[in-house]
Structures are given as C-alpha cells and as structure tokens.
Write a protein that holds these residues in place. Structure first.
Motif, short mmCIF file in Angstrom:
data_model
loop_
_atom_site.label_atom_id
_atom_site.label_comp_id
_atom_site.label_asym_id
_atom_site.label_seq_id
_atom_site.Cartn_x
_atom_site.Cartn_y
_atom_site.Cartn_z
N TYR A 199 2.43 -5.03 -4.36
CA TYR A 199 3.03 -3.90 -3.91
C TYR A 199 4.38 -3.51 -4.66
CZ TYR A 199 5.46 -0.07 -1.78
OH TYR A 199 6.50 0.98 -1.45
N LEU A 200 5.21 -5.01 -4.66
CA LEU A 200 6.56 -4.60 -5.61
C LEU A 200 6.55 -4.52 -7.04
CD1 LEU A 200 8.42 -7.33 -3.24
CD2 LEU A 200 8.78 -4.67 -3.22
N ALA A 201 5.13 -5.42 -7.29
CA ALA A 201 5.27 -5.24 -8.91
C ALA A 201 4.64 -3.80 -9.61
CB ALA A 201 4.18 -6.40 -9.26
N GLY A 202 4.03 -3.11 -8.51
CA GLY A 202 3.71 -1.88 -8.95
C GLY A 202 4.73 -0.66 -8.73
N ARG A 203 5.99 -1.09 -8.21
CA ARG A 203 6.95 -0.17 -8.25
C ARG A 203 7.93 0.33 -9.38
NH1 ARG A 203 5.57 2.63 -4.73
NH2 ARG A 203 7.49 3.54 -4.45
#
Ligand code: G1P
Length: 286
Positions: free
Chosen positions: A282-286
C-alpha cells in the motif's frame, strides 16, 4: 528492603484531549496500535524488565483499563464452548495481585499522579512508565534502564536527543560526565522556555527512581504549567543521590499525538510478518 525494581507506576488518569474525539468515550491507553491497546505495550515492556507489580494511577472513565487486564469470564466461556483458542487473550491476563490501582482524583500533574502511588510503592525503588510514549527497542527501554541501574544504582532515567527547537515541550537534562550511553545528570528542567534548555536530551517517560522522590513530592510544589512536576522533584534529589540518564537505543513514538499514533501503527505493522507485506504494498503505491 529490596534494591531490585519490582514495582512500576503507570500514570493513566490523563484525558487524552490531543486525540479527541477518539478519546471522548474511550481511554487513550485503550486505543489500538495494530491489534493491541497502547497500555499492553507498556505492560509488556515492564514485564520484560522483571516488574512484578503494575500500579495504575487511574481516574474517572478509565475502568476499561482494569477490565482489560481482568478475566473476561463470559467471553472466555463462550469461546471455549465454541472450541476457539484463547491464545490471543494471553498478554491481557494478569496474575493475582499483579495489577493494583489507585485513583488520582484531580489532574494536578505527573508528579502528583506518581505521588498518588506512594503507599503502594512503599520504601523501595520503582519504575515509572508513561504509556503514551511507545518505546520500541530490543531489549525494551525499561529493560535497558534496569541493566544500567544494576551497574550504577540510584536513579536512572531514559533520555533521547530531540531537535533543539523541540526541547520546550519536555523535561530536559543538564548532562555531566558521559560514559557510553550513560550520562551523569547535573540538573533537570521541565519545559524550558525556547532557547534556554541546558541540552537537547529530553526525558521520554521511562524512569527508575528511589522512594525518596515521594518525600520530595509531599511538598506538592507546583512548577511548569502550574502542575506538580515529577521533573522538579527529581531535580531536588540531584546531589543527594546518584542520578544518571541512559540514552535509550531504539525508537520512540509519541502516541498522544495523531501523527505519532499513525506512525506507531505503521512501525508495528511493518515488523509483523503477517501484515507487513500488505502494508508495504500500500505504501509503495502512494
Ligand atoms: C511529561 C513529563 C516530561 C516528559 C514528557 C514525555 O510531560 O513531564 O518531563 O518529557 O512527559 O512525554 P507531558 O507530556 O505530560 O506534558
């Protein structure tokens, strides 16, 4: 009288106004960091350090903290009859007498909260843990302090460096001779005015103290913010008893603020093998 640190005081009477409206009907210490309430982390840290008696200084609206560490008879009975495992409840179990509570009837400050536990602490060294401050280390912060205490005795408090423009929010020490992570303390000041702090070493809320600090608190003298400050009572003992700061090795998260609370959740989540991959994705996709 034992020199071992067997008792720990947890001041948990605070209203948690920085986290409203979440804390309107839920004690701030019961807010969850991933899937455990904040108070569980502090109690686990104390247990790891060999603490045998947890003393909660509570206030009105904080009964849920005591219920949390009690036996949940109906829940356990229905889980057992449904054949469900009770393992998840294990950390919230307490031995008979492991948890003791006392009320702080008026919010007169941290020093006053600690003083409310004086009869239960008695004449022996004790720890204080502020549960809002989530301290992540291996070993835990209090275990690190106990190790240092076993070498130098007296009073040992955790210290952490903060940027100089942050010192006015905390208790700050005046450091003396330093040996590795241990520093002698020459003085302490609670919430120094900007630009006047004796160092950038703040007190993040983990203390091992001798019982004489309770005698200092007897005077009920007020300090910063008109409150009875633990820092002031400790400062009055410097010179009479050994006082050291131990630079804690690990991370500190101020869970009393919204940003600190969210970051603490992320920090714990990223250490958990079962959920870290999804959170990372999730964080990588922000
Ligand atoms: C308290 C202590 C302060 C310490 C701080 C850590 O302040 O009085 O010395 O540095 O906790 O969080 P408070 O945050 O209650 O104002």
């Amino acid at each position: 009288m034992s020199n071992r640190v067997r008792k720990a005081v947890f001041p948990v009477a605070g209203l948690g106004t920085r986290l409203l409206p979440a804390t309107k009907a839920v004690a701030k210490e019961m807010l969850t960091i991933v899937d455990r309430p904040l108070i569980q982390y502090a109690v686990d840290e104390a247990r790891e350090a060999g603490i045998e008696q947890m003393i909660f200084v509570t206030g009105r609206g904080k009964t849920s903290l005591v219920d949390y560490f009690d036996v949940a008879f109906e829940l356990e009975t229905s889980m057992r009859s449904a054949g469900k495992s009770l393992d998840a409840l294990e950390p919230s179990r307490t031995r008979f007498g492991e948890l003791v509570t006392v009320r702080q009837q008026q919010p007169l400050g941290l020093g006053h909260a600690v003083w409310c536990a004086r009869e239960i602490v008695g004449d022996e060294p004790f720890a204080v843990l502020l549960p809002d401050e989530l301290m992540l280390g291996r070993p835990g912060c209090l275990a690190q302090l106990v190790e240092a205490y076993e070498m130098v005795g007296g009073n040992v408090v955790a210290a952490l460096e903060v940027p100089p423009d942050q010192t006015h929010k905390y208790g700050v020490i005046d450091p003396g001779a330093t040996d590795g992570r241990l520093t002698e303390i020459r003085g302490m000041v609670e919430k120094p005015s900007p630009g006047t702090a004796p160092s950038n070493l703040m007190l993040p809320g983990r203390y091992i103290l001798q019982p004489e600090v309770m005698r200092q608190l007897d005077s009920q003298e007020t300090g910063a913010g008109g409150e009875i400050q633990l820092t002031d009572a400790m400062a009055r003992l410097i010179g009479e008893q050994p006082f050291h700061a131990y630079k804690f090795e690990g991370a500190r998260h101020d869970c009393g603020s919204a940003a600190g609370f969210v970051i603490a959740n992320l920090a714990i989540a990223l250490e958990r093998d079962d959920i870290a991959p999804k959170v990372r994705e999730y964080l990588a996709g922000r």
